[in-house]
Write a protein that holds these residues in place. Structure first.
Motif, PDB file in Angstrom:
ATOM      1  N   LEU A 101       0.836  -1.205   0.000  1.00  4.88           N
ATOM      2  CA  LEU A 101       0.000   0.000   0.000  1.00  4.88           C
ATOM      3  C   LEU A 101       0.868   1.251   0.000  1.00  4.88           C
ATOM      4  O   LEU A 101       0.675   2.169  -0.798  1.00  4.88           O
ATOM      5  N   GLY A 102       1.832   1.286   0.932  1.00  2.00           N
ATOM      6  CA  GLY A 102       2.726   2.440   1.034  1.00  2.00           C
ATOM      7  C   GLY A 102       3.537   2.625  -0.237  1.00  2.00           C
ATOM      8  O   GLY A 102       3.701   3.735  -0.743  1.00  2.00           O
ATOM      9  N   GLY A 103       4.041   1.515  -0.770  1.00  2.00           N
ATOM     10  CA  GLY A 103       4.840   1.577  -1.987  1.00  2.00           C
ATOM     11  C   GLY A 103       4.034   2.099  -3.159  1.00  2.00           C
ATOM     12  O   GLY A 103       4.512   2.912  -3.958  1.00  2.00           O
ATOM     13  N   ALA A 104       2.778   1.644  -3.241  1.00  2.00           N
ATOM     14  CA  ALA A 104       1.914   2.099  -4.328  1.00  2.00           C
ATOM     15  C   ALA A 104       1.683   3.600  -4.232  1.00  2.00           C
ATOM     16  O   ALA A 104       1.687   4.315  -5.241  1.00  2.00           O
ATOM     17  N   TYR A 105       1.540   4.109  -3.007  1.00  3.01           N
ATOM     18  CA  TYR A 105       1.335   5.552  -2.825  1.00  3.01           C
ATOM     19  C   TYR A 105       2.555   6.334  -3.319  1.00  3.01           C
ATOM     20  O   TYR A 105       2.423   7.328  -4.036  1.00  3.01           O
ATOM     21  N   LEU A 106       3.736   5.843  -2.959  1.00  2.99           N
ATOM     22  CA  LEU A 106       4.956   6.535  -3.393  1.00  2.99           C
ATOM     23  C   LEU A 106       5.092   6.502  -4.912  1.00  2.99           C
ATOM     24  O   LEU A 106       5.506   7.488  -5.528  1.00  2.99           O
ATOM     25  N   GLY A 165      12.530  -3.457   1.963  1.00  3.42           N
ATOM     26  CA  GLY A 165      13.785  -2.992   1.376  1.00  3.42           C
ATOM     27  C   GLY A 165      13.589  -2.476  -0.034  1.00  3.42           C
ATOM     28  O   GLY A 165      14.103  -1.421  -0.402  1.00  3.42           O
ATOM     29  N   ALA A 166      12.827  -3.213  -0.840  1.00  4.21           N
ATOM     30  CA  ALA A 166      12.692  -2.859  -2.252  1.00  4.21           C
ATOM     31  C   ALA A 166      11.955  -1.535  -2.433  1.00  4.21           C
ATOM     32  O   ALA A 166      12.300  -0.746  -3.308  1.00  4.21           O
ATOM     33  N   PHE A 167      10.937  -1.282  -1.599  1.00  4.77           N
ATOM     34  CA  PHE A 167      10.157  -0.055  -1.798  1.00  4.77           C
ATOM     35  C   PHE A 167      10.706   1.147  -1.035  1.00  4.77           C
ATOM     36  O   PHE A 167      10.610   2.270  -1.500  1.00  4.77           O
ATOM     37  N   PHE A 168      11.258   0.918   0.162  1.00  8.31           N
ATOM     38  CA  PHE A 168      11.610   2.076   0.984  1.00  8.31           C
ATOM     39  C   PHE A 168      13.101   2.302   1.161  1.00  8.31           C
ATOM     40  O   PHE A 168      13.516   3.385   1.529  1.00  8.31           O
ATOM     41  N   MET A 169      13.928   1.266   0.941  1.00 14.35           N
ATOM     42  CA  MET A 169      15.350   1.464   1.184  1.00 14.35           C
ATOM     43  C   MET A 169      16.179   1.449  -0.098  1.00 14.35           C
ATOM     44  O   MET A 169      17.110   2.222  -0.244  1.00 14.35           O
ATOM     45  N   ALA A 170      15.816   0.565  -1.024  1.00 19.38           N
ATOM     46  CA  ALA A 170      16.551   0.535  -2.292  1.00 19.38           C
ATOM     47  C   ALA A 170      16.157   1.731  -3.156  1.00 19.38           C
ATOM     48  O   ALA A 170      16.773   1.975  -4.186  1.00 19.38           O
ATOM     49  N   THR A 171      15.145   2.483  -2.741  1.00 17.53           N
ATOM     50  CA  THR A 171      14.704   3.628  -3.544  1.00 17.53           C
ATOM     51  C   THR A 171      15.122   4.958  -2.940  1.00 17.53           C
ATOM     52  O   THR A 171      14.711   6.006  -3.418  1.00 17.53           O
ATOM     53  N   ASP A 172      15.951   4.890  -1.894  1.00 19.56           N
ATOM     54  CA  ASP A 172      16.482   6.093  -1.268  1.00 19.56           C
ATOM     55  C   ASP A 172      17.090   6.994  -2.355  1.00 19.56           C
ATOM     56  O   ASP A 172      17.880   6.548  -3.169  1.00 19.56           O
ATOM     57  N   TRP A 173      16.711   8.263  -2.375  1.00 22.43           N
ATOM     58  CA  TRP A 173      17.167   9.150  -3.460  1.00 22.43           C
ATOM     59  C   TRP A 173      18.660   9.394  -3.420  1.00 22.43           C
ATOM     60  O   TRP A 173      19.280   9.669  -4.437  1.00 22.43           O
ATOM     61  N   VAL A 174      19.202   9.353  -2.208  1.00 22.34           N
ATOM     62  CA  VAL A 174      20.599   9.763  -2.063  1.00 22.34           C
ATOM     63  C   VAL A 174      21.569   8.663  -2.476  1.00 22.34           C
ATOM     64  O   VAL A 174      22.567   8.922  -3.133  1.00 22.34           O
ATOM     65  N   THR A 175      21.245   7.423  -2.104  1.00 26.33           N
ATOM     66  CA  THR A 175      22.262   6.378  -2.192  1.00 26.33           C
ATOM     67  C   THR A 175      22.054   5.423  -3.356  1.00 26.33           C
ATOM     68  O   THR A 175      22.656   4.361  -3.390  1.00 26.33           O
TER      69      THR A 175
END
Lengths: 196, 318
Positions: free
Chosen positions: B193-198, B246-256
């Motif tokens: 759900l959260g990933g879809a929102y992003l 990890g796939a939705f919230f950490m691997a998509t970190d804008w900085v890294t």
């Protein structure tokens, strides 16, 4: 330069580990306990004083072209002696320092002092320089290992200072060495900048 | 040329006015994290609340103190809240609170500010915090408990890895999150759900989670086929552990993570392959955190080799 400043420069201003960034390899590898740090510092200082003295005494007869091999032979002799002495009298420390005692041979501080100081100066300043550098390196090792032993094992010189469950094992693993040394180097740079 | 602020700024067109700003984006990420947060609180109750509150509060405090000490402008503190929240999401709910605080402070001070602060860090701070905790307190970091009643039990992935004979949870339980694990990694539904929102708000690129999850799914299908495990096997790996988080919230970190499109796909495929490798062949039952950290490390390299050709330039034959 006065003898006093030859002595004191190794402790803060030209501290081999924290200012010149020499000898990082043993500083990262053996600083898992304060005892190791002190032992390494003592062995190192002994070798440095002896090699500085010998090289300074022979500085006029060492041929310029082969000076590095000559330094290495001299240093290796003293390291071998130190190695054998530690094996005989401090077996526990000898075991925990392991390969890093023979590796003092290639320690860049010792070779560096030989090249930069001992082969240009008389014996007395060379000894004073070695004592200052040795104390500076030992202090730096003790500083790094204090942080690592207290935070990583919860002890200081083997005495329990933190509760059993508290220590973060990471600090006595290799990353802990890099983190501690990095933070100390950063802090030293900051202080140096402020002082200047 | 002077760039003093009191001069009129003249720039060439197009003049784009966009509501996108760092605080707005941070707010959207926080909104996207709410479903996973609620799921975590529902399944793990008070201990989870204590860990989450401790992580967020200490990350925020560490951020404020770091900015003060380093005399930097106070911007983007919301990112520290997100870091704290993400760290809390990927640690066990019954972790002692002081360990959570330590991990959180480590994330902000060592992984973020010592590397130059917001936008300069090489590694995802929350994952560094987790890696620090896992290396420092291996026992506390691998003590899991069942949701709702808190009885100590193994995670689905460690049941599978160690073949302890315990029954594996069903796919529907995995999807809803009624299994043991880190605070907010268990509920696939809430994270999706959260990933879809992003994705809908355009803050993350589908290429990273898409290639990441796709790689894991394909490789695990092959592995399941080789083992003769059946149709459920790749789905089990998709929903178990911290993969979706990890796939939705950490691997998509804008900085890294990489900025180029091709680079993002390479990044996702790399993460996915490493996860499969660690889960099937490595010593740990789960490898999402390490896979992302390892790929963070090669992000500058990926960006360098996938840089778009400047318009009008001929490809050099170097």
């Amino acid at each position: 330069m006065s003898l006093m400043s030859e002595f004191s420069k190794g402790i803060i201003k030209e501290n081999p580990l924290l200012r010149l960034m020499l000898g990082c390899c043993p500083a990262l590898a053996i600083t898992t306990s304060v005892e190791n740090g002190l032992g390494m510092g003592a062995a190192f200082t002994g070798v440095l004083i002896a090699s500085n003295m010998a090289i300074s005494a022979m500085r006029k007869i060492i041929p310029e072209n082969v000076r590095i091999p000559v330094y290495v032979v001299i240093i290796a002799s003293f390291v071998t002696m130190t190695d054998q002495l530690m094996h005989a009298f401090t077996p526990a420390l000898y075991d925990s320092l392991g390969i890093f005692i023979p590796l003092i041979v290639v320690n860049c501080i010792i070779l560096g002092r030989a090249e930069a100081f001992a082969n240009k100066n008389p014996i007395i300043p060379a000894i004073i320089d070695a004592v200052g550098m040795g104390i500076g390196f030992t202090l730096a090792l003790v500083l790094v290992s204090s942080f690592r032993e207290v935070l990583g094992a919860g002890t200081f010189l083997g005495i329990q200072v933190l509760p059993e469950s508290a220590p973060a094992i990471l600090m006595i693993l290799p990353p802990g060495g890099f983190i501690t040394l990095g933070c100390l180097l950063g802090l030293m740079n900051k202080l140096q900048k402020k002082a200047a | 040329m002077t760039t003093s602020n009191d001069l009129l700024v003249v720039t060439s067109s197009p003049h784009v006015h966009s509501p996108d700003s760092v605080p707005n984006a941070m707010r959207d990420v926080l909104i996207a994290l709410v479903p996973a947060l609620l799921a975590g609180l529902y399944f793990f109750r008070l201990p989870a609340l204590a860990v989450i509150a401790a992580c967020v509060a200490s990350a925020y405090a560490a951020e404020i103190i770091c900015l003060r000490v380093m005399k930097k402008p106070q911007t983007g503190e919301a990112s520290a809240i997100i870091t704290g929240l993400l760290l809390a999401f990927c640690i066990p709910p019954h972790l002692p609170v002081w360990m959570a605080v330590l991990g959180s402070v480590f994330s902000i001070v060592i992984a973020k500010h010592l590397f130059g602060g917001l936008g300069q860090n090489i590694f995802n701070p929350a994952l560094i915090g987790r890696a620090f905790l896992l290396a420092s307190f291996p026992v506390a970091m691998t003590s899991w408990s069942r949701p709702l009643d808190g009885v100590t039990t193994a995670t689905p992935l460690s049941i599978m890895k160690e073949a302890t004979g315990q029954a594996l949870p069903s796919l529907s339980e995995l999807f809803l999150g009624n299994v043991s694990g880190s605070i907010a990694e268990t509920s696939a539904l809430a994270i999706l759900l959260g990933g879809a929102y992003l994705l809908y708000r355009g803050h993350i690129d589908w290429r990273i989670p898409g290639s990441f999850l796709g790689t894991v799914f394909i490789l695990m299908s092959i592995a399941g086929w080789v083992k003769g495990a059946g149709f459920w096997y790749p789905f089990f790996h998709l929903f178990a552990g911290g993969l979706l988080l990890g796939a939705f919230f950490m691997a998509t970190d804008w900085v890294t993570t990489p900025v180029t499109k091709l680079g993002r796909i390479i990044f996702g495929v790399g993460c996915g392959s490493l996860v499969v490798l660690i889960r099937l062949k490595g010593g740990y039952p789960e490898g999402v955190a390490y896979s992302i950290l390892l790929m963070n490390l090669v992000t500058p390299l990926i960006d360098r080799y996938t840089r778009a050709r400047v318009f009008g330039r001929v490809k050099s034959h170097a």
